[in-house]
Design a protein around this motif. Structure first.
Motif, PDB file in Angstrom:
ATOM      1  N   GLU A  55     -16.681  49.706 -52.727  1.00  0.00           N
ATOM      2  CA  GLU A  55     -15.778  50.455 -53.597  1.00  0.00           C
ATOM      3  C   GLU A  55     -16.037  50.184 -55.076  1.00  0.00           C
ATOM      4  O   GLU A  55     -15.608  50.953 -55.924  1.00  0.00           O
ATOM      5  N   THR A  56     -16.722  49.100 -55.396  1.00  0.00           N
ATOM      6  CA  THR A  56     -16.991  48.752 -56.778  1.00  0.00           C
ATOM      7  C   THR A  56     -18.285  49.420 -57.223  1.00  0.00           C
ATOM      8  O   THR A  56     -19.312  49.307 -56.542  1.00  0.00           O
ATOM      9  N   PRO A  57     -18.269  50.105 -58.346  1.00  0.00           N
ATOM     10  CA  PRO A  57     -19.514  50.742 -58.804  1.00  0.00           C
ATOM     11  C   PRO A  57     -20.547  49.692 -59.210  1.00  0.00           C
ATOM     12  O   PRO A  57     -20.202  48.613 -59.707  1.00  0.00           O
ATOM     13  N   ASP A  58     -21.811  50.002 -58.984  1.00  0.00           N
ATOM     14  CA  ASP A  58     -22.886  49.071 -59.303  1.00  0.00           C
ATOM     15  C   ASP A  58     -23.040  48.885 -60.812  1.00  0.00           C
ATOM     16  O   ASP A  58     -23.301  47.804 -61.287  1.00  0.00           O
ATOM     17  N   VAL A  59     -22.909  49.965 -61.545  1.00  0.00           N
ATOM     18  CA  VAL A  59     -23.094  49.921 -62.988  1.00  0.00           C
ATOM     19  C   VAL A  59     -21.816  50.402 -63.652  1.00  0.00           C
ATOM     20  O   VAL A  59     -21.284  51.451 -63.307  1.00  0.00           O
ATOM     21  N   ARG A  60     -21.334  49.606 -64.581  1.00  0.00           N
ATOM     22  CA  ARG A  60     -20.149  50.017 -65.335  1.00  0.00           C
ATOM     23  C   ARG A  60     -20.642  50.803 -66.540  1.00  0.00           C
ATOM     24  O   ARG A  60     -20.976  50.238 -67.581  1.00  0.00           O
ATOM     25  N   SER A  61     -20.696  52.094 -66.379  1.00  0.00           N
ATOM     26  CA  SER A  61     -21.323  52.959 -67.366  1.00  0.00           C
ATOM     27  C   SER A  61     -20.647  52.908 -68.729  1.00  0.00           C
ATOM     28  O   SER A  61     -21.314  53.033 -69.758  1.00  0.00           O
ATOM     29  N   GLU A  62     -19.319  52.682 -68.751  1.00  0.00           N
ATOM     30  CA  GLU A  62     -18.643  52.621 -70.048  1.00  0.00           C
ATOM     31  C   GLU A  62     -19.097  51.412 -70.860  1.00  0.00           C
ATOM     32  O   GLU A  62     -19.259  51.485 -72.081  1.00  0.00           O
ATOM     33  N   LEU A  63     -19.366  50.281 -70.187  1.00  0.00           N
ATOM     34  CA  LEU A  63     -19.861  49.103 -70.900  1.00  0.00           C
ATOM     35  C   LEU A  63     -21.302  49.288 -71.354  1.00  0.00           C
ATOM     36  O   LEU A  63     -21.678  48.847 -72.446  1.00  0.00           O
ATOM     37  N   VAL A  64     -22.089  49.936 -70.541  1.00  0.00           N
ATOM     38  CA  VAL A  64     -23.477  50.206 -70.915  1.00  0.00           C
ATOM     39  C   VAL A  64     -23.512  51.082 -72.162  1.00  0.00           C
ATOM     40  O   VAL A  64     -24.298  50.843 -73.087  1.00  0.00           O
ATOM     41  N   GLU A  65     -22.659  52.064 -72.214  1.00  0.00           N
ATOM     42  CA  GLU A  65     -22.608  52.959 -73.371  1.00  0.00           C
ATOM     43  C   GLU A  65     -22.175  52.199 -74.626  1.00  0.00           C
ATOM     44  O   GLU A  65     -22.736  52.416 -75.710  1.00  0.00           O
ATOM     45  N   GLN A  66     -21.213  51.294 -74.500  1.00  0.00           N
ATOM     46  CA  GLN A  66     -20.782  50.495 -75.652  1.00  0.00           C
ATOM     47  C   GLN A  66     -21.919  49.623 -76.183  1.00  0.00           C
ATOM     48  O   GLN A  66     -22.128  49.513 -77.396  1.00  0.00           O
TER      49      GLN A  66
END
Length: 95
Positions: A55-66
């Protein structure tokens, strides 16, 4: 002469009460128990952790974008930022 009813003794009543007394006398109180093996507990824990991982996404895209936005800023990459990042990496590995 006709006899309608015999008073004083009813053979069916005596028989029924005897059966009830005998059936309740043979009942033994028991307590139910459930025991779960350590293997079953470990399997349940593994199943739960697997569900959480799915259920947990592999990549936290919002943090990568920051991080991408911060790196594009030329003032972000300084000696202090690099030292703090290195310290966090070492702390994550327990060093």
């Amino acid at each position: 002469m006709m006899i309608d009813k015999v008073t004083g003794a009813n053979p069916l009543t005596n028989l029924q009460s005897t059966k009830r007394a005998n059936s309740t006398a043979n009942v033994k109180p028991s307590s139910d128990k459930i025991s779960v093996s350590s293997e079953a507990k470990a399997a349940a824990d593994a199943y739960y952790l697997n569900q959480v991982a799915e259920e947990t996404p592999d990549v936290r895209s919002e943090l990568v974008e920051q991080v991408k936005q911060k790196i594009q800023n030329p003032n972000y990459l300084s000696e202090a930022t690099i030292a703090m990042t290195a310290e966090r990496i070492l702390a994550a590995y327990g060093l």
